[in-house]
Design a protein around this motif. Structure first.
Motif, short mmCIF file in Angstrom:
data_model
loop_
_atom_site.label_atom_id
_atom_site.label_comp_id
_atom_site.label_asym_id
_atom_site.label_seq_id
_atom_site.Cartn_x
_atom_site.Cartn_y
_atom_site.Cartn_z
N ARG A 1 0.85 -1.20 0.00
CA ARG A 1 0.00 0.00 0.00
C ARG A 1 0.88 1.25 0.00
NH1 ARG A 1 -0.06 -2.37 4.86
NH2 ARG A 1 0.64 -1.10 6.59
N LEU A 2 0.31 2.30 -0.52
CA LEU A 2 1.03 3.58 -0.57
C LEU A 2 0.76 4.37 0.70
CD1 LEU A 2 0.07 4.60 -4.20
CD2 LEU A 2 2.30 3.84 -3.45
N PRO B 1 0.26 7.83 2.79
CA PRO B 1 -0.35 9.09 2.36
C PRO B 1 0.66 10.08 1.78
CG PRO B 1 -1.19 8.45 4.51
CD PRO B 1 -0.08 7.50 4.17
N CYS C 1 1.53 9.09 -1.74
CA CYS C 1 0.42 9.44 -2.65
C CYS C 1 0.49 10.90 -3.07
CB CYS C 1 -0.92 9.17 -1.99
SG CYS C 1 -1.31 7.43 -1.81
N ILE D 1 3.42 11.41 -5.55
CA ILE D 1 3.09 10.87 -6.86
C ILE D 1 2.09 11.77 -7.58
CG2 ILE D 1 1.95 8.96 -8.05
CD1 ILE D 1 3.22 7.10 -5.93
N MET D 2 1.07 12.20 -6.86
CA MET D 2 0.05 13.07 -7.46
C MET D 2 0.67 14.37 -7.96
SD MET D 2 -3.33 14.80 -5.75
CE MET D 2 -2.31 15.75 -4.63
N ILE E 1 3.84 4.26 -9.86
CA ILE E 1 3.32 3.48 -8.72
C ILE E 1 3.95 2.09 -8.71
CG2 ILE E 1 1.26 2.40 -7.76
CD1 ILE E 1 -0.30 4.89 -8.79
#
Length: 65
Positions: free
Chosen positions: A3-4, A6, A9, A12-13, A40
């Motif tokens: 899992r990523l 927070p 995330c 990456i975003m 990802i």
């Protein structure tokens, strides 16, 4: 299952939005969802190599250099 975190995330975003914005003017290079998926997958692979179940900020940074 990996899992990523927070924080990962967010990085990456922001990276994906930045490269999309930078390449928006160029008509030859299109940035698609595949680039996002690749970032990802590479980050997840790096976490797996270190036997972790969570992708960290560092994993994302290493994969994007």
């Amino acid at each position: 299952m990996i899992r990523l975190s927070p924080e990962a995330c967010v990085i990456i975003m922001n990276y994906y939005l930045t490269i999309r914005e930078n390449h928006k003017e160029s008509q030859n290079i299109r940035v698609t969802i595949r680039q996002l998926e690749s970032i990802i997958r590479l980050s997840e692979a790096r976490a797996k190599i270190e036997l972790r179940e969570e992708v960290t900020e560092y994993d994302v940074w290493v994969c994007n250099l």
